[in-house]
Design an enzyme around this catalytic site. Structure first.
Site, mmCIF file in Angstrom:
data_model
loop_
_atom_site.group_PDB
_atom_site.id
_atom_site.type_symbol
_atom_site.label_atom_id
_atom_site.label_comp_id
_atom_site.label_asym_id
_atom_site.label_seq_id
_atom_site.Cartn_x
_atom_site.Cartn_y
_atom_site.Cartn_z
ATOM 1 N N ASP A 1 45.130 24.982 20.013
ATOM 2 C CA ASP A 1 43.894 24.910 20.441
ATOM 3 C C ASP A 1 43.554 26.415 21.001
ATOM 4 O OD1 ASP A 1 41.179 24.119 20.783
ATOM 5 O OD2 ASP A 1 41.700 23.186 22.710
ATOM 6 N N THR B 1 36.078 18.537 33.912
ATOM 7 C CA THR B 1 35.356 19.723 34.449
ATOM 8 C C THR B 1 36.197 20.495 35.186
ATOM 9 O OG1 THR B 1 33.390 18.159 34.620
ATOM 10 C CG2 THR B 1 33.528 20.407 36.066
HETATM 11 P P1 ATP Z 1 37.599 22.486 25.333
HETATM 12 O O1 ATP Z 1 37.341 21.275 26.130
HETATM 13 O O2 ATP Z 1 37.113 22.306 23.778
HETATM 14 O O3 ATP Z 1 38.937 23.047 25.180
HETATM 15 P P2 ATP Z 1 36.707 24.317 27.267
HETATM 16 O O4 ATP Z 1 38.131 25.226 26.897
HETATM 17 O O5 ATP Z 1 35.566 25.366 27.191
HETATM 18 O O6 ATP Z 1 36.584 23.347 25.886
HETATM 19 P P3 ATP Z 1 37.866 23.628 29.651
HETATM 20 O O7 ATP Z 1 39.235 23.871 29.105
HETATM 21 O O8 ATP Z 1 37.538 22.239 30.477
HETATM 22 O O9 ATP Z 1 36.868 23.701 28.457
HETATM 23 O O10 ATP Z 1 37.284 24.985 30.556
HETATM 24 C C1 ATP Z 1 36.111 25.008 30.910
HETATM 25 C C2 ATP Z 1 35.889 26.343 31.404
HETATM 26 O O11 ATP Z 1 36.387 26.594 32.759
HETATM 27 C C3 ATP Z 1 36.487 27.356 30.557
HETATM 28 O O12 ATP Z 1 35.501 27.716 29.452
HETATM 29 C C4 ATP Z 1 36.771 28.406 31.250
HETATM 30 O O13 ATP Z 1 35.764 29.501 31.169
HETATM 31 C C5 ATP Z 1 36.884 27.956 32.542
HETATM 32 N N1 ATP Z 1 38.243 28.071 32.980
HETATM 33 C C6 ATP Z 1 39.174 26.989 32.729
HETATM 34 N N2 ATP Z 1 40.373 27.298 33.408
HETATM 35 C C7 ATP Z 1 40.084 28.540 34.176
HETATM 36 C C8 ATP Z 1 41.059 29.181 35.152
HETATM 37 N N3 ATP Z 1 42.404 28.946 35.288
HETATM 38 N N4 ATP Z 1 40.391 30.312 35.702
HETATM 39 C C9 ATP Z 1 39.121 30.492 35.553
HETATM 40 N N5 ATP Z 1 38.401 29.677 34.760
HETATM 41 C C10 ATP Z 1 38.833 28.850 33.990
#
Ligand code: ATP
Ligand code: MG
Length: 422
Positions: free
Chosen positions: A284, A180
């Site tokens: 990815d 998360t």
């Molecule tokens: P996956 O696990 O398949 O890569 P994902 O990219 O949606 O899916 P995460 O990488 O856990 O999952 O990120 C969840 C969400 O958090 C992202 O969709 C993004 O909107 C938000 N997020 C991630 N990193 C940042 C950041 N540095 N600043 C702002 N929002 C972020």
């Protein structure tokens, strides 16, 4: 990732227990097994030592650090430091495919024990072989895989001096496959961070991905790659602290005006080119891993499944696949669909004719650029140096961050007023 779920190697069951081995002065150690994640206080450990050594009064215990020096634990704070150190070691062992050592503790100043183990704690009679506690993590990994990561990990974890006590978690930004992401406030610096919290009772594959992500984040120094502040272990989870991007990821935006999208795609091409120059494949590339902010910056994140090419020699995945994923990402954003088709699924059907953007709705250079990136034959897709000289990229390669900045601010404003109405 390209591999469909059912084809992934079967993941071993996760480590469920923390094993604390109480070292008794005359041998015959006692293993104390605790479910992972349970809250453990200094007092609890002393109580158990009291049960194991009923004839002695123990007020402290020790553990050994990596150099074999004994560190004394006399408080909850020192317990936390010990557990944090231990989980770091466990992760290294898991990643290296080694057996997981239990956490060995040495009761301080105890007299020879009398009747021991009166409460039926489980005794591990095979000294030095704790693999029963976690059989899963030794399977499926060559012994020397990612050996280098051990040393790297120490540097990475020392980087930035981040720790849990200094962080106040605020909103949840999103959930991904591994963990998360939180928006968080770092008290000493007054900075807002994005903190990705990943539980450690996860598969070996995921542990390797975390290591890979940390290594890459640590190595990268580019304004097109998310900034890395540090990482730390607390109990059974790892927290990775990166720069917070207030515009979030591109997956929540639809149909971006082309003069804005042009500047965004130039930044993404530069981020990818930077990674490729370090021989790193992102693997990815998708809208949720492209972040924007109100300063008009665009940055790539999430290197969990990224790889250095020499490590995946023989695999089909190369720069061409990153280029294809780049193409499909921008196509999907622009097709203005309510929900995006999962990229993984699209990548699985890469053998079919590539999707095309509706002609007439978009400029000719944009359609050509995306079509080229999605050519069926990987070698026909533009190489890194060709991407940078494509007319669509050249047209928008003017470092005009103002355009993206104004658009992000407007979008956030719209979102806020919509939320206000609801
Ligand atoms: P996956 O696990 O398949 O890569 P994902 O990219 O949606 O899916 P995460 O990488 O856990 O999952 O990120 C969840 C969400 O958090 C992202 O969709 C993004 O909107 C938000 N997020 C991630 N990193 C940042 C950041 N540095 N600043 C702002 N929002 C972020
Ligand atoms: Mg992500």
């Amino acid at each position: 990732m390209l591999v469909p779920r059912e084809m992934e190697p079967k993941a071993p069951p996760p480590q469920q227990q923390l094993v604390i081995r109480i070292k008794v002065p005359d041998g015959g150690d006692v293993d104390w097994r605790i479910p992972l994640g349970s809250q453990l206080l200094f007092r609890d450990v002393l109580d158990v030592i009291g049960q194991v050594l009923p004839d002695t009064t123990t007020t402290a215990f020790e553990y050994e650090d990596e150099d074999g020096d004994r560190i004394t634990v006399r408080s909850d704070e020192e317990m936390k430091a010990m557990l944090s150190y231990y989980y770091t070691t466990v992760t290294e062992q898991q990643v290296n495919g080694e057996m997981i050592d239990p956490l060995q503790i040495y009761p301080r100043a105890c007299k020879p024990p009398g009747k021991r183990n009166i409460h039926g704690l489980k005794v591990n009679t095979r000294a030095g072989s704790s693999n029963n506690s976690c059989p899963a993590v030794t399977e499926g990994l060559p012994n020397n895989s990612l050996k280098k990561s051990s040393a790297e990990l120490k540097k990475i974890l020392a980087n930035g001096q981040m720790n849990e006590q200094d962080i106040q978690y605020r909103d949840i930004l999103g959930h991904g496959n591994g963990g998360t992401v939180y928006k968080a406030y770092h008290v000493p610096s007054g900075k807002i961070l994005a903190v990705k919290v990943i539980p450690l009772d996860i598969t070996v594959e995921l542990q390797k991905q975390i290591m890979s992500e940390l290594e890459i984040l640590y190595k990268c120094d580019s304004s097109y790659i998310i900034g890395f502040y540090g990482a730390f272990f607390v109990e059974n989870r790892i927290s990775i602290c990166t720069e917070f991007m207030d515009g979030g990821s591109l997956d929540v935006y639809r149909k971006i005006p082309e003069h804005v999208l042009g500047r965004i795609s130039v930044a993404v091409v530069k981020g990818l080119t930077y990674l490729w120059s370090l021989k790193i494949l992102h693997r990815d590339v998708k809208p949720s891993n492209m972040l924007v902010n109100t300063r008009g910056q665009v940055k790539l994140c999430d290197f969990g499944v990224s790889t250095q090419p020499e490590r995946i020699a023989g695999e089909q995945y190369g720069i061409h696949s990153d280029v294809w994923s780049f193409g499909i990402s921008f196509m999907e954003i622009q097709k203005n669909q309510g929900s995006l088709m999962p990229l993984q699924l699209l990548q699985c059907i890469v053998d079919e004719d590539p999707p095309v953007l509706p002609v007439g709705e978009f400029s000719e250079p944009f359609v050509h650029f995306i079509t080229q990136c999605m050519r069926k034959l990987p070698t026909e897709r533009p190489a890194p140096e060709e991407l940078m000289v494509h007319p669509f990229v050249v047209q928008y390669n003017d470092k005009n961050a103002e355009v993206v900045s104004m658009w992000v601010c407007r979008m956030l404003e719209e979102r806020r007023s919509q939320q206000g109405i609801q």
